[in-house]
Design a protein around this motif. Sequence first.
Motif, PDB file in Angstrom:
ATOM      1  N   LEU A 293      15.088  33.040  -8.167  1.00 17.24           N
ATOM      2  CA  LEU A 293      14.396  31.891  -7.495  1.00 17.24           C
ATOM      3  C   LEU A 293      14.020  31.182  -6.816  1.00 17.24           C
ATOM      4  N   LEU A 294      15.812  31.078  -5.977  1.00 11.44           N
ATOM      5  CA  LEU A 294      16.042  30.735  -4.994  1.00 11.44           C
ATOM      6  C   LEU A 294      14.740  30.663  -3.653  1.00 11.44           C
ATOM      7  N   ALA A 295      14.958  32.139  -3.573  1.00 10.83           N
ATOM      8  CA  ALA A 295      13.834  32.320  -2.902  1.00 10.83           C
ATOM      9  C   ALA A 295      12.461  32.076  -2.869  1.00 10.83           C
ATOM     10  N   GLU A 296      11.941  31.518  -4.212  1.00 10.72           N
ATOM     11  CA  GLU A 296      10.745  31.695  -4.472  1.00 10.72           C
ATOM     12  C   GLU A 296      10.247  30.249  -4.042  1.00 10.72           C
ATOM     13  N   ALA A 297      11.110  29.641  -4.443  1.00 10.20           N
ATOM     14  CA  ALA A 297      11.581  28.061  -3.804  1.00 10.20           C
ATOM     15  C   ALA A 297      11.454  27.239  -2.724  1.00 10.20           C
ATOM     16  N   CYS A 298      12.220  28.137  -1.958  1.00 11.76           N
ATOM     17  CA  CYS A 298      12.776  28.418  -0.779  1.00 11.76           C
ATOM     18  C   CYS A 298      11.194  28.492   0.137  1.00 11.76           C
ATOM     19  N   THR A 299      10.370  29.680  -0.542  1.00  7.12           N
ATOM     20  CA  THR A 299       9.265  30.040   0.396  1.00  7.12           C
ATOM     21  C   THR A 299       8.348  28.740   0.031  1.00  7.12           C
TER      22      THR A 299
ATOM     23  N   GLU B  76      10.704  26.599   3.348  1.00  3.26           N
ATOM     24  CA  GLU B  76      12.256  27.363   4.436  1.00  3.26           C
ATOM     25  C   GLU B  76      11.908  28.478   4.895  1.00  3.26           C
ATOM     26  N   HIS B  77      11.778  29.362   5.433  1.00  2.00           N
ATOM     27  CA  HIS B  77      11.474  30.987   5.647  1.00  2.00           C
ATOM     28  C   HIS B  77      13.322  31.831   5.612  1.00  2.00           C
TER      29      HIS B  77
ATOM     30  N   ALA C 136      12.572  40.852  -7.738  1.00  2.00           N
ATOM     31  CA  ALA C 136      13.569  41.057  -6.450  1.00  2.00           C
ATOM     32  C   ALA C 136      12.631  40.760  -5.399  1.00  2.00           C
ATOM     33  N   ILE C 137      12.215  42.657  -4.877  1.00  2.00           N
ATOM     34  CA  ILE C 137      11.348  43.169  -4.010  1.00  2.00           C
ATOM     35  C   ILE C 137      10.061  42.347  -3.343  1.00  2.00           C
ATOM     36  N   ARG C 138       9.344  41.745  -4.769  1.00  2.00           N
ATOM     37  CA  ARG C 138       8.087  40.671  -4.579  1.00  2.00           C
ATOM     38  C   ARG C 138       8.751  39.498  -3.797  1.00  2.00           C
ATOM     39  N   ALA C 139       9.805  39.052  -4.371  1.00  2.00           N
ATOM     40  CA  ALA C 139      10.347  37.291  -3.591  1.00  2.00           C
ATOM     41  C   ALA C 139      10.768  37.924  -2.029  1.00  2.00           C
ATOM     42  N   LEU C 140      11.265  39.211  -1.319  1.00  2.00           N
ATOM     43  CA  LEU C 140      11.439  39.345  -0.489  1.00  2.00           C
ATOM     44  C   LEU C 140      10.007  39.460   0.671  1.00  2.00           C
ATOM     45  N   ALA C 141       9.089  40.621  -0.501  1.00  2.00           N
ATOM     46  CA  ALA C 141       7.831  40.850   0.511  1.00  2.00           C
ATOM     47  C   ALA C 141       6.968  39.572   0.693  1.00  2.00           C
ATOM     48  N   THR C 142       6.995  38.226  -0.175  1.00  2.00           N
ATOM     49  CA  THR C 142       6.448  37.544  -0.348  1.00  2.00           C
ATOM     50  C   THR C 142       7.260  36.351   1.234  1.00  2.00           C
ATOM     51  N   ALA C 143       8.519  36.410   0.674  1.00  2.00           N
ATOM     52  CA  ALA C 143       9.366  35.628   2.106  1.00  2.00           C
ATOM     53  C   ALA C 143       9.045  36.546   3.414  1.00  2.00           C
TER      54      ALA C 143
ATOM     55  N   GLU D 188       5.200  35.725   4.929  1.00  2.00           N
ATOM     56  CA  GLU D 188       4.569  34.208   4.594  1.00  2.00           C
ATOM     57  C   GLU D 188       5.710  33.525   5.788  1.00  2.00           C
ATOM     58  N   ALA D 189       6.982  34.357   6.844  1.00  2.00           N
ATOM     59  CA  ALA D 189       7.518  34.210   7.720  1.00  2.00           C
ATOM     60  C   ALA D 189       6.544  35.075   8.985  1.00  2.00           C
ATOM     61  N   ASP D 190       5.779  35.846   8.648  1.00  2.00           N
ATOM     62  CA  ASP D 190       4.668  37.428  10.237  1.00  2.00           C
ATOM     63  C   ASP D 190       5.826  37.966   9.603  1.00  2.00           C
ATOM     64  N   ASP D 191       6.861  38.479   9.404  1.00  2.00           N
ATOM     65  CA  ASP D 191       6.924  40.113   9.662  1.00  2.00           C
ATOM     66  C   ASP D 191       6.367  41.070   8.619  1.00  2.00           C
TER      67      ASP D 191
END
Length: 328
Positions: free
Chosen positions: A149-155, A159-160, A187-194, A197-200
Amino acid sequence: MGTRFGERLRRERLERGLTHDQLSRDLCPPGLISLLETGRREPSCELVRSLAGRLAPAPPGPGALLAALRAEQAWDEHDYAQSASNALAAAQLALAAGDRLTRWDLSCLQAECLMSQGHPRESKHILDRLVEDAPAPDPAGTELRCRTLLAEACTALGEHAEAIAHAREALRLATSHPAHPAQQAAAIRALATALAEADDTDEAWAHCRSLEHLLDAGLPARAAGEAHWTIGNIAVLGGESGRATAHHQRAAELLMPLQDMQLWARFNLDASAARLSLGIADSFTLAMIEQAETALAATGGSPLEHLHATLNRAQWLYLRGGIAEAAR
């Protein structure tokens, strides 16, 4: 009806060593407990109160458990404002009773409700405090849920770097301890999305392949729909319009609006915006825009969601050559 209420009811029953018959005695037919735990039947308010009283008859009494069950019930009914209110009440009662793990779990639910209402800043504020005070051991996998959830909120807040760090920790927790496939997929979805969004996009694609492996192994319908949603969005960023459409179409089939109209609205808003960013203004994108507008009309939606929907339609019109109408 969702399954969150039933999952908590089952967990509380098993922790107390009760059978279906023992829990239901003089309250309801024994078979009803099984239906409640699997989300196939909705409880009445009176039955929720009676079940809480049986599960927590001794001091400090059923107050915290009753509020927790009501919070999960409101979540299943997609009443996120009520769920957040009940979760806060339950967390405060659990804290007063010295039950740190339950307080942590319910505060995480409150943060999840805030995210669902479009309040990532408020959600992050709660989750940051929870991470600093993470319980050990954590049998319910609450830290994994919190980090995701924190990863999703930061995205959502742009806050990449922080989003990627929390998502990596969530994935580490999901792979180092037994986790439900749906939790691992989240968890994988949150990481892939973040990462995207950071262009990686290269590493984001690598995690999309992990999602595809989980899809092949079988995921619950909602988790599978969300996985296809994420892969479709990242395919857009990679310029693969055909692959994006295939995954977005599959997500649309799995994320049924009658199950969660608010999730359906968010999916159509987000996926249509992703497609428009690549210049895909086809009939499927228009259908997603219209479905988002219909869902928001049914649920109310937040001012930001309505603004997002209006922007999507204006961009679709612009890409189709309707310059004057888009400007208006």
